[in-house]
Enzyme design. Structure first.
Site, PDB file in Angstrom:
ATOM      1  N   LYS A  13       0.842  -1.212   0.000  1.00  0.00           N
ATOM      2  CA  LYS A  13       0.000   0.000   0.000  1.00  0.00           C
ATOM      3  C   LYS A  13       0.878   1.265   0.000  1.00  0.00           C
ATOM      4  CE  LYS A  13      -2.266  -1.139   3.810  1.00  0.00           C
ATOM      5  NZ  LYS A  13      -1.677  -2.435   4.168  1.00  0.00           N
ATOM      6  N   ARG A  89      -9.526   0.426   9.245  1.00  0.00           N
ATOM      7  CA  ARG A  89      -9.070  -0.934   9.516  1.00  0.00           C
ATOM      8  C   ARG A  89     -10.112  -1.735  10.297  1.00  0.00           C
ATOM      9  NH1 ARG A  89      -3.225   0.226   9.170  1.00  0.00           N
ATOM     10  NH2 ARG A  89      -1.984  -1.663   9.356  1.00  0.00           N
ATOM     11  N   ARG A 127      12.056  -4.925   4.668  1.00  0.00           N
ATOM     12  CA  ARG A 127      11.740  -3.500   4.477  1.00  0.00           C
ATOM     13  C   ARG A 127      12.645  -2.599   5.321  1.00  0.00           C
ATOM     14  NH1 ARG A 127       5.644  -1.444   5.085  1.00  0.00           N
ATOM     15  NH2 ARG A 127       5.793  -2.201   7.234  1.00  0.00           N
ATOM     16  N   ARG A 160      11.539  -1.095  10.982  1.00  0.00           N
ATOM     17  CA  ARG A 160      10.439  -0.866  11.940  1.00  0.00           C
ATOM     18  C   ARG A 160      10.421  -1.959  13.005  1.00  0.00           C
ATOM     19  NH1 ARG A 160       5.030   0.470   8.559  1.00  0.00           N
ATOM     20  NH2 ARG A 160       4.232  -0.875  10.204  1.00  0.00           N
ATOM     21  N   ARG A 171       0.019  -9.276  13.347  1.00  0.00           N
ATOM     22  CA  ARG A 171      -0.664  -8.243  12.545  1.00  0.00           C
ATOM     23  C   ARG A 171      -1.570  -8.892  11.498  1.00  0.00           C
ATOM     24  NH1 ARG A 171       4.531  -5.239  10.687  1.00  0.00           N
ATOM     25  NH2 ARG A 171       3.226  -3.942   9.361  1.00  0.00           N
TER      26      ARG A 171
HETATM   27  P1  AMP Z   1       0.963   0.390   9.116  1.00  0.00           P
HETATM   28  O1  AMP Z   1       2.072   1.390   9.012  1.00  0.00           O
HETATM   29  O2  AMP Z   1      -0.242   0.754   8.316  1.00  0.00           O
HETATM   30  O3  AMP Z   1       1.435  -1.028   8.872  1.00  0.00           O
HETATM   31  O4  AMP Z   1       0.466   0.428  10.656  1.00  0.00           O
HETATM   32  C1  AMP Z   1       1.352   0.084  11.696  1.00  0.00           C
HETATM   33  C2  AMP Z   1       0.570  -0.139  12.964  1.00  0.00           C
HETATM   34  O5  AMP Z   1      -0.106   1.071  13.349  1.00  0.00           O
HETATM   35  C3  AMP Z   1      -0.528  -1.181  12.895  1.00  0.00           C
HETATM   36  O6  AMP Z   1      -0.032  -2.512  13.075  1.00  0.00           O
HETATM   37  C4  AMP Z   1      -1.436  -0.740  14.051  1.00  0.00           C
HETATM   38  O7  AMP Z   1      -0.877  -1.084  15.304  1.00  0.00           O
HETATM   39  C5  AMP Z   1      -1.380   0.795  13.929  1.00  0.00           C
HETATM   40  N1  AMP Z   1      -2.422   1.321  13.023  1.00  0.00           N
HETATM   41  C6  AMP Z   1      -2.265   1.896  11.797  1.00  0.00           C
HETATM   42  N2  AMP Z   1      -3.425   2.261  11.272  1.00  0.00           N
HETATM   43  C7  AMP Z   1      -4.383   1.914  12.175  1.00  0.00           C
HETATM   44  C8  AMP Z   1      -5.803   1.998  12.191  1.00  0.00           C
HETATM   45  N3  AMP Z   1      -6.482   2.505  11.150  1.00  0.00           N
HETATM   46  N4  AMP Z   1      -6.442   1.560  13.305  1.00  0.00           N
HETATM   47  C9  AMP Z   1      -5.787   1.044  14.346  1.00  0.00           C
HETATM   48  N5  AMP Z   1      -4.445   0.908  14.388  1.00  0.00           N
HETATM   49  C10 AMP Z   1      -3.736   1.333  13.308  1.00  0.00           C
END
Ligand code: AMP
Length: 227
Positions: A13, A89, A127, A160, A171
């Site tokens: 994404k 989400r 990554r 990360r 996740r």
């Molecule tokens: P991402 O960078 O999109 O992979 O998000 C990293 C982490 O941030 C996720 O594993 C969640 O812990 C948190 N996170 C990101 N977006 C959301 C969301 N819309 N709702 C809840 N937690 C989120």
């Protein structure tokens, strides 16, 4: 253009969003990035958020939705159009987003990037992210010219803390339980567009660019009365 990017972690994404941002000059709103900014700022809220993120759990809906709502109040973002990456989400977030956008602009489509676990694991464990500008790299698929240094801004690259195999699997479980209903939500609205997230992001970007350009042209023609 208002687009939602949906899909499991590691579906590409963020990479696709960076490419579409360049082509269509859309704002890229990533809730993951917004949350990491809070964590980096070492605020009390940042400390709370960290506990969820590092365990691969979702941050409570209210916290994330408020962040998105604040972004949507920015007139510049609304003028340029936007891509939402990593939001919504949960079904609750999807309903809240519709409420936020009801007075603004509706979503055009939700791009669902379907991807498989072996590809996801390879992408996420390799990554690397620029600490300074957020540019994305991969130790095998897209290594930087100089190890550990960002090609775009010269900032340091890091891995990360949630990109380890154990947290990735957590996740994925969370994704299947909480985010799958979001896919059904947009399917019911007739807005879901399924694409192959295992595909190389440059190829996917080229295909989508053609589709979006054709769509924009047909909208323009309709407005000017041409068919
Ligand atoms: P991402 O960078 O999109 O992979 O998000 C990293 C982490 O941030 C996720 O594993 C969640 O812990 C948190 N996170 C990101 N977006 C959301 C969301 N819309 N709702 C809840 N937690 C989120």
């Amino acid at each position: 253009m208002q687009i939602i990017l949906l899909g499991p972690p590691g579906a590409g994404k963020g990479t696709l969003a960076a490419l579409l941002k360049e082509t269509f000059k859309l704002a890229h709103i990533s809730t993951g990035d917004l949350l990491r900014e809070q964590m980096k700022a070492n605020t009390k809220l940042g400390g709370e958020i960290k506990k969820f993120v590092e365990n691969g759990q979702l941050v409570p809906d209210g916290v994330v939705t408020l962040m998105v709502k604040q972004k949507m109040a920015d007139a510049k973002i609304l003028r340029s159009g936007f891509m939402l990456d990593g939001f919504p989400r949960t079904a609750t977030q999807a309903q809240d987003l519709d409420k936020i956008l009801a007075k603004i602009q509706p979503i055009d489509c939700a791009l669902y990037m379907e991807s498989t676990l072996p590809v996801i694991l390879k992408r996420l464990t390799g990554r690397r992210v620029c600490r300074n500008c957020g540019a994305l790299f991969h130790v095998v698929n897209k290594p930087p010219a100089k190890e550990g240094i960002c090609d775009s801004c010269g900032g340091p690259l890091y891995q990360r803390s949630d990109d380890n195999e154990e947290t990735i699997k957590k996740r994925m479980d969370v994704y299947l339980e909480s985010t799958q209903p979001v896919i059904d939500y947009y399917k019911k609205q007739g807005k879901l567009v399924k694409v192959d997230g295992d595909k190389d992001s440059a190829k996917l970007h080229a295909e989508l660019t053609k589709i979006f350009n054709a769509d924009r042209k047909s909208h323009k023609d309709q407005k000017s009365g041409r068919n």
